[in-house]
Design a protein around this motif. Structure first.
Motif, short mmCIF file in Angstrom:
data_model
loop_
_atom_site.label_atom_id
_atom_site.label_comp_id
_atom_site.label_asym_id
_atom_site.label_seq_id
_atom_site.Cartn_x
_atom_site.Cartn_y
_atom_site.Cartn_z
N LEU A 187 0.66 -1.29 -0.03
CA LEU A 187 0.03 0.09 -0.04
C LEU A 187 0.84 1.26 -0.08
O LEU A 187 0.32 2.19 -0.57
N THR A 188 2.08 1.18 0.83
CA THR A 188 2.80 2.52 0.77
C THR A 188 3.35 2.63 -0.57
O THR A 188 3.44 3.75 -1.26
N ALA A 189 3.82 1.58 -1.29
CA ALA A 189 4.20 1.74 -2.82
C ALA A 189 3.17 2.35 -3.65
O ALA A 189 3.67 3.34 -4.53
N ILE A 190 2.15 1.79 -3.53
CA ILE A 190 0.78 2.29 -4.13
C ILE A 190 0.52 3.79 -4.12
O ILE A 190 0.52 4.66 -4.96
N ASP A 191 0.93 4.34 -2.67
CA ASP A 191 0.56 5.59 -2.43
C ASP A 191 1.74 6.73 -3.16
O ASP A 191 1.21 7.65 -3.75
N ARG A 214 1.32 -7.31 -5.35
CA ARG A 214 0.61 -5.88 -5.06
C ARG A 214 -0.79 -6.10 -4.44
O ARG A 214 -1.45 -7.12 -5.06
N PRO A 215 -1.40 -5.07 -4.12
CA PRO A 215 -2.55 -5.26 -3.54
C PRO A 215 -3.60 -5.39 -4.46
O PRO A 215 -3.81 -5.02 -5.65
N ASN A 351 12.08 4.27 0.19
CA ASN A 351 11.73 3.10 1.13
C ASN A 351 10.06 3.00 1.39
O ASN A 351 9.66 3.77 2.12
N CYS A 352 9.62 1.92 0.73
CA CYS A 352 8.30 1.94 0.93
C CYS A 352 7.77 0.49 1.43
O CYS A 352 6.97 0.15 1.19
N THR A 353 8.62 0.14 2.24
CA THR A 353 8.53 -1.46 2.89
C THR A 353 7.61 -1.43 3.97
O THR A 353 7.13 -2.33 4.50
N GLY A 354 7.08 -0.06 4.28
CA GLY A 354 5.87 0.07 5.25
C GLY A 354 6.38 0.17 6.76
O GLY A 354 7.48 0.02 7.12
N PRO A 355 5.38 0.48 7.52
CA PRO A 355 5.78 0.83 8.77
C PRO A 355 6.10 -0.55 9.83
O PRO A 355 6.07 -1.49 9.44
N GLN A 356 7.12 -0.22 10.69
CA GLN A 356 7.72 -1.21 11.46
C GLN A 356 7.37 -1.00 12.90
O GLN A 356 6.83 0.03 13.20
#
Length: 446
Positions: A187-191, A214-215, A351-356
């Motif tokens: 989702l972060t990469a999509i945004d 991908r989603p 970096n779109c790996t998302g929250p950690q």
């Protein structure tokens, strides 16, 4: 008895806790955030690009579990939307801000500041201010993404690597001949892809992740899911087979099968031991994420159009290294199921790996300080902060705190599904009721 609550973090979870404390006639509270503009919006709903849509229909986005149509009524009155609408995230931020304003009185203080420590008397801010409180609630949201192996930010020129996509404009300084690499395909990469497109970037975008998934998209007109009340007769590790069987019998197919688990997902996670949870995270999590967290149809259409035009490509592989070059970065990577290293020239890596949530890797002064003195500890799988069923933090010795709680995505280790509005609203509602000693309060007047 709790008399004053200091809420650290003014995003969705912190704001909703404050709102419910007011609704329930609970203790006074101070809502603290580093940015006044982010109170009631946080990172998720501060997006200013109308292309960033909620990935849940309006019907599922009420702030209150005891008033399911609250958001739909607000949306219809303010913007003419309907229950089936996928609305811009910035409108949802507007909704939260108005909801807070509607109930706010002198029992709630809004404070702009950076909390650096939790003390016996309350909290202390970076500028030296102290706020007295007999209960502190951490609502800090997700931690920023970690830098993936193979990349050394210090070895790359400034602006070539963006460690957090929300801190800078990913399109700034780029032209039509450039290529941008997105680390991650979720989702972060999509945004970020949508943000690049909306900013006028005409170059190419490559989104890279280990599996290249991908989603999926929401589909209009599908039959609603029949929500389950029973736990599947399989552990998490057998969930795929169970969902396949259910999807074959559901009029709505796999989408309805996945959605049917929403009421029991947290119970299913809680019924699984640590080893089973670890296997789920290692093998099934990427597949769960792309099926569970789907795209609004309009967003999926835009992404499909970018792919069809050759401007966006999703690839599966792993970063091997990144070296600075005169025009940008030489990225070395290994495609999935291949041994040979390939090279890709890119102008920028995002970096779109998302929250950690791994406390052992955070440089956040507050959380690192609390962990360092043993006041909080990572959960068993290092997904966030260890808490009990009442959102009370568990310290390094295993003792449950009576004056420090945590809500929001950092509690995912114990709950797993606690990142979407339906889960967060219930968590904040339950904690507010407990702190207010409330039995039940309806939504009259909201």
């Amino acid at each position: 008895m709790t008399e004053h609550v200091a809420i650290v973090g003014g995003g969705f979870s912190g704001t909703l806790l404050a709102i419910n404390l007011l609704r329930f006639g609970g203790p006074t509270a101070t809502l603290i955030d580093r940015s006044a503009e982010r109170i009631a919006r946080g990172v998720a709903y501060s997006a200013t690009d109308p292309a960033h849509l909620l990935n849940v229909r309006a019907a599922g986005m009420s702030a209150f579990p005891d008033d399911a149509d609250h958001f739909v009524r607000w949306l219809a009155a303010r913007h003419g939307g309907a229950a089936a609408s996928f609305v811009p995230r910035l409108l949802y931020g507007e909704y939260l801000a108005e909801t807070l304003a509607a109930v706010r009185d002198d029992r709630l203080t809004l404070c702009t500041g950076d909390v650096r420590a939790v003390t016996d008397a309350g909290v202390r801010l970076a500028d030296g201010r102290a706020i007295a409180a007999d209960m502190v609630v951490l609502a800090t949201g997700n931690l920023p993404p970690h830098t993936p192996p193979g990349i050394d930010p210090a070895a790359l020129p400034e602006g070539r690597y963006l460690d957090d996509p929300w801190r800078a404009d990913p399109a700034r300084g780029l032209d039509a001949e450039d290529r941008v690499l997105l680390l991650g395909t979720g989702l972060t990469a999509i945004d970020v892809a949508l943000q690049l497109d909306a900013s006028g970037f005409e170059g190419r975008i490559v989104a890279l992740s280990r599996r290249g998934l991908r989603p999926h998209r929401h589909v209009e007109g599908t039959a609603p899911a029949r929500l389950r009340t029973d736990l599947p007769g399989v552990p998490l590790s057998g969930l795929v087979g169970d969902l396949r069987d259910q999807a074959a019998a559901e009029p709505g197919g796999w989408r309805a099968a996945v959605d049917s688990l929403r009421p029991v997902t947290q119970r299913l996670w809680g019924a699984s031991d640590r080893a089973t949870r670890a296997r789920f995270l290692r093998h099934l999590r990427p597949f769960w994420d792309v099926h569970r967290h789907r795209l609004a149809p309009a967003v999926a259409d835009r992404i499909d159009a970018m792919v069809a035009a050759g401007r966006l490509r999703f690839v599966a592989g792993k970063v091997a290294g990144a070296a600075a070059t005169a025009p940008g970065v030489d990225l070395s990577w290994r495609p999935r199921h291949a041994e040979a290293i390939r090279h890709m020239a890119v102008a920028r890596i995002v970096n779109c790996t998302g929250p950690q949530g791994d406390l052992t890797r955070t440089d956040d002064p507050l959380l690192a300080g609390l962990a360092g003195k043993g006041a909080i500890r990572p959960d068993a799988l290092r997904l966030g902060i260890d808490v009990d069923a009442q959102s009370r933090v568990i310290d390094a010795s295993g003792a449950v705190s009576d004056r420090l709680c945590c809500i929001g995505p950092m509690t995912r280790g114990g709950l797993w599904e606690v990142v979407a509005v339906p889960d967060l609203r219930r968590q904040t509602w339950d904690l507010a009721r407990r702190l207010s000693h409330a039995q039940w309060v309806g939504g009259e007047g909201l």
